[in-house]
Scaffold this motif. Structure first.
Motif, mmCIF file in Angstrom:
data_model
loop_
_atom_site.group_PDB
_atom_site.id
_atom_site.type_symbol
_atom_site.label_atom_id
_atom_site.label_comp_id
_atom_site.label_asym_id
_atom_site.label_seq_id
_atom_site.Cartn_x
_atom_site.Cartn_y
_atom_site.Cartn_z
ATOM 1 N N LYS A 163 -1.987 -6.558 -12.681
ATOM 2 C CA LYS A 163 -1.877 -7.094 -11.180
ATOM 3 C C LYS A 163 -1.815 -5.644 -10.236
ATOM 4 O O LYS A 163 -2.372 -5.784 -9.105
ATOM 5 C CB LYS A 163 -0.254 -7.558 -11.235
ATOM 6 N N ALA A 164 -1.419 -4.535 -10.717
ATOM 7 C CA ALA A 164 -1.538 -3.337 -9.919
ATOM 8 C C ALA A 164 -2.967 -2.905 -9.659
ATOM 9 O O ALA A 164 -3.070 -2.480 -8.544
ATOM 10 C CB ALA A 164 -0.602 -2.468 -10.639
ATOM 11 N N ILE A 165 -3.489 -2.926 -10.605
ATOM 12 C CA ILE A 165 -5.119 -2.531 -10.623
ATOM 13 C C ILE A 165 -5.694 -3.470 -9.581
ATOM 14 O O ILE A 165 -6.452 -3.101 -8.889
ATOM 15 C CB ILE A 165 -5.779 -2.642 -11.823
ATOM 16 N N SER A 166 -5.705 -4.733 -9.891
ATOM 17 C CA SER A 166 -6.173 -5.680 -9.012
ATOM 18 C C SER A 166 -5.744 -5.614 -7.444
ATOM 19 O O SER A 166 -6.622 -5.746 -6.649
ATOM 20 C CB SER A 166 -5.715 -7.085 -9.348
ATOM 21 N N ALA A 167 -4.571 -5.365 -7.254
ATOM 22 C CA ALA A 167 -3.992 -4.917 -5.968
ATOM 23 C C ALA A 167 -4.796 -3.556 -5.290
ATOM 24 O O ALA A 167 -5.129 -3.594 -4.066
ATOM 25 C CB ALA A 167 -2.702 -4.898 -5.911
ATOM 26 N N LEU A 168 -4.764 -2.788 -6.076
ATOM 27 C CA LEU A 168 -5.569 -1.659 -5.647
ATOM 28 C C LEU A 168 -6.915 -1.638 -5.423
ATOM 29 O O LEU A 168 -7.530 -1.029 -4.613
ATOM 30 C CB LEU A 168 -5.413 -0.235 -6.660
ATOM 31 N N SER A 169 -7.720 -2.547 -6.166
ATOM 32 C CA SER A 169 -9.027 -2.802 -5.916
ATOM 33 C C SER A 169 -9.242 -3.940 -4.963
ATOM 34 O O SER A 169 -10.521 -3.872 -4.612
ATOM 35 C CB SER A 169 -9.826 -3.465 -7.106
ATOM 36 N N SER A 170 -8.439 -4.338 -4.129
ATOM 37 C CA SER A 170 -8.418 -5.009 -3.014
ATOM 38 C C SER A 170 -9.010 -4.151 -1.811
ATOM 39 O O SER A 170 -9.673 -4.534 -0.795
ATOM 40 C CB SER A 170 -7.251 -5.710 -2.409
ATOM 41 N N LEU A 171 -8.934 -2.657 -2.194
ATOM 42 C CA LEU A 171 -9.239 -1.975 -1.031
ATOM 43 C C LEU A 171 -10.897 -1.224 -1.482
ATOM 44 O O LEU A 171 -10.490 -0.621 -2.513
ATOM 45 C CB LEU A 171 -8.466 -0.921 -0.621
ATOM 46 N N GLU A 172 -11.623 -1.515 -0.596
ATOM 47 C CA GLU A 172 -13.202 -0.999 -1.145
ATOM 48 C C GLU A 172 -13.050 0.331 -1.474
ATOM 49 O O GLU A 172 -13.717 0.891 -2.297
ATOM 50 C CB GLU A 172 -14.048 -1.454 -0.201
ATOM 51 N N ILE A 198 3.437 -1.362 -6.527
ATOM 52 C CA ILE A 198 1.898 -1.067 -5.854
ATOM 53 C C ILE A 198 1.264 -2.294 -5.741
ATOM 54 O O ILE A 198 0.654 -2.248 -4.511
ATOM 55 C CB ILE A 198 1.224 -0.272 -7.212
ATOM 56 N N GLU A 199 1.653 -3.232 -6.351
ATOM 57 C CA GLU A 199 1.183 -4.752 -5.938
ATOM 58 C C GLU A 199 1.631 -4.988 -4.692
ATOM 59 O O GLU A 199 0.728 -5.586 -3.671
ATOM 60 C CB GLU A 199 1.616 -5.726 -6.857
ATOM 61 N N VAL A 200 2.707 -4.834 -4.256
ATOM 62 C CA VAL A 200 3.253 -5.062 -2.824
ATOM 63 C C VAL A 200 2.651 -4.485 -1.892
ATOM 64 O O VAL A 200 2.332 -5.127 -0.586
ATOM 65 C CB VAL A 200 4.701 -4.978 -2.868
ATOM 66 N N THR A 201 1.974 -3.195 -2.156
ATOM 67 C CA THR A 201 1.546 -2.398 -1.038
ATOM 68 C C THR A 201 0.285 -2.959 -0.569
ATOM 69 O O THR A 201 -0.183 -2.872 0.695
ATOM 70 C CB THR A 201 1.225 -0.956 -1.352
ATOM 71 N N ARG A 217 8.281 1.218 -15.753
ATOM 72 C CA ARG A 217 6.722 1.157 -15.152
ATOM 73 C C ARG A 217 6.330 -0.126 -14.672
ATOM 74 O O ARG A 217 5.620 -0.336 -13.644
ATOM 75 C CB ARG A 217 5.985 1.426 -16.517
ATOM 76 N N MET A 218 7.072 -1.369 -15.186
ATOM 77 C CA MET A 218 6.523 -2.549 -14.750
ATOM 78 C C MET A 218 6.884 -2.601 -13.323
ATOM 79 O O MET A 218 6.295 -3.408 -12.627
ATOM 80 C CB MET A 218 7.216 -3.682 -15.449
ATOM 81 N N SER A 219 8.098 -2.250 -12.961
ATOM 82 C CA SER A 219 8.605 -2.255 -11.541
ATOM 83 C C SER A 219 7.775 -1.584 -10.606
ATOM 84 O O SER A 219 7.528 -1.929 -9.621
ATOM 85 C CB SER A 219 10.281 -1.935 -11.786
#
Length: 410
Positions: free
Chosen positions: A260-269, A215-218, A208-210
């Motif tokens: 970190k994954a949630i933060s990455a996803l929230s970068s898209l409005e 997700i973060e990288v996308t 799950r961490m990986s």
């Protein structure tokens, strides 16, 4: 001279004359693959993966190796050729349907060791040989993944499969910074996205961490923006991150990866409304509160900054004000109190302070209840301590703005 396996076209079995690489990462001789495509085939001959992009990219690195080998003949550095040959052998082991999971796990362990300890050029060899798309295909669309989904494996095989996925994802994450991120776009395929969800639902904490790191990288490249959007509108995936990693997980490293994954996803409005609807705000508040209680360093500043972005939505404001941590013995704890606690923390070096003040300004600006909750949570004392601290001038300016807002409560 015997032609090394690496220098042979998989179709003609002859020495490459003009090596070109498909989007699957497989390399072929141009005349051979052009004939294959001209016959109406829309798949990769080796992997049988559907070709989203039929473009043929010249493999200059492999051509360079072949030219060196032809020019130097028997004087060609045997160690150099041995390195390339050993990597090709490892790739063959991973591709073969006849090799056991145990052998594939051993191959992955060698790949991880080589990619971590050898010079940077070794990572380039891995990439030129198509390891990155191969690893992704093995985890999310290979025979092992399909077999796992169809039937329950026996215990030894189950253990090897878990280790296989963990190691393959580990190797993928090591190679990704050196490779092309568009390889991740294979996850846009429905079947592979389903495999991603299944692994997140039933995988180990390490898996799950990986997956969270993927997700973060996308979010870091325009080429994977569409994939980031697809993850962001996947309700099941968001719910699992919010509940399994942030609200019900005692593993702090896994929770950090989830943030970190949630933060990455929230970068898209476009993703933010869906994130709120799937309970991400509750997950963030739970994490923020638990990070206050833990002594070790966490990514709480990132969690609070992410919450501040989401609070531009009315639904997020309501979620914070209505938050109640039912798993906590302190029944008076709520979302506003959790933010107040992060205003002044010596151990955080004020990293969280500015975003915490920003969140409270947004909440208190329109809500009398939020202002009352903040005052009952000790916000005035926290703000006075913050103003006397060594925090930035911008943070102090925001703190004074919040004090003015709170006067409206009286």
């Amino acid at each position: 001279m015997t032609i090394p396996h690496l220098f042979r076209c998989p179709i003609s079995l002859d020495l490459f004359q003009d090596p070109v690489t498909l989007c699957t990462g497989q390399t072929y001789d141009r005349p051979s693959i052009e004939k294959w495509l001209a016959a109406g085939n829309l798949t990769c001959p080796v992997t049988m993966q559907k070709l989203d992009d039929p473009a043929l990219v010249p493999n200059h690195t492999l051509r360079h190796f072949i030219n060196q080998w032809l020019q130097m003949g028997n004087q060609f550095d045997p160690d150099y050729l041995e390195t390339i040959g050993s990597l090709a052998s490892l790739k063959h082991t991973l591709e073969s349907h006849e090799v056991t999971l145990k052998s594939k796990v051993q191959a992955l362990e060698k790949i991880r060791a080589l990619s971590q300890s050898e010079p940077p050029s070794t990572s380039n060899f891995f990439l030129q040989l198509g390891f990155l798309p191969l690893l992704l295909e093995l985890v999310f669309g290979g025979e092992e993944a399909k077999h796992k989904q169809k039937q329950k494996l026996e215990l030894p095989q189950e253990c090897y499969y878990i280790k296989f996925v963990e190691d393959a994802l580990s190797c993928t994450l090591i190679l990704l910074p050196h490779g092309k991120l568009e390889s991740l776009n294979m996850l846009r395929e429905e079947s592979k996205l389903a495999s991603f969800q299944a692994l997140f639902a039933h995988g180990t904490a390490l898996i799950r961490m990986s997956l969270c790191r993927l997700i973060e990288v996308t979010s870091t490249s325009p080429e994977t923006k569409e994939l980031c959007y697809m993850f962001g509108k996947n309700h099941q995936l968001l719910h699992r991150i919010s509940v399994q990693l942030l609200q019900q997980n005692s593993n702090s490293e896994a929770a950090d990866a989830g943030i970190k994954a949630i933060s990455a996803l929230s970068s898209l409005e476009e993703n933010r409304e869906i994130l709120v609807r799937q309970g991400v705000v509750n997950g963030l508040i739970t994490y923020i509160n638990s990070s206050t209680e833990r002594r070790e360093r966490s990514v709480a500043p990132l969690a609070i900054a992410t919450l501040e972005k989401l609070l531009r939505l009315e639904s997020a404001k309501e979620a914070v004000i209505n938050y109640n941590n039912n798993n906590n013995n302190n029944n008076n704890l709520n979302g506003v109190h959790a933010l107040v606690k992060k205003l002044f923390r010596v151990s955080d070096d004020h990293q969280s302070s500015e975003s915490a003040v920003g969140c409270l300004i947004i909440l208190c600006n329109d809500s009398l209840l939020a202002r009352e909750e903040a005052i009952s949570g000790g916000v005035l004392t926290q703000l006075l301590l913050l103003l006397q601290s060594q925090c930035s001038g911008r943070t102090k300016t925001k703190a004074r703005m919040l004090l003015k807002l709170l006067r409206r409560t009286n």
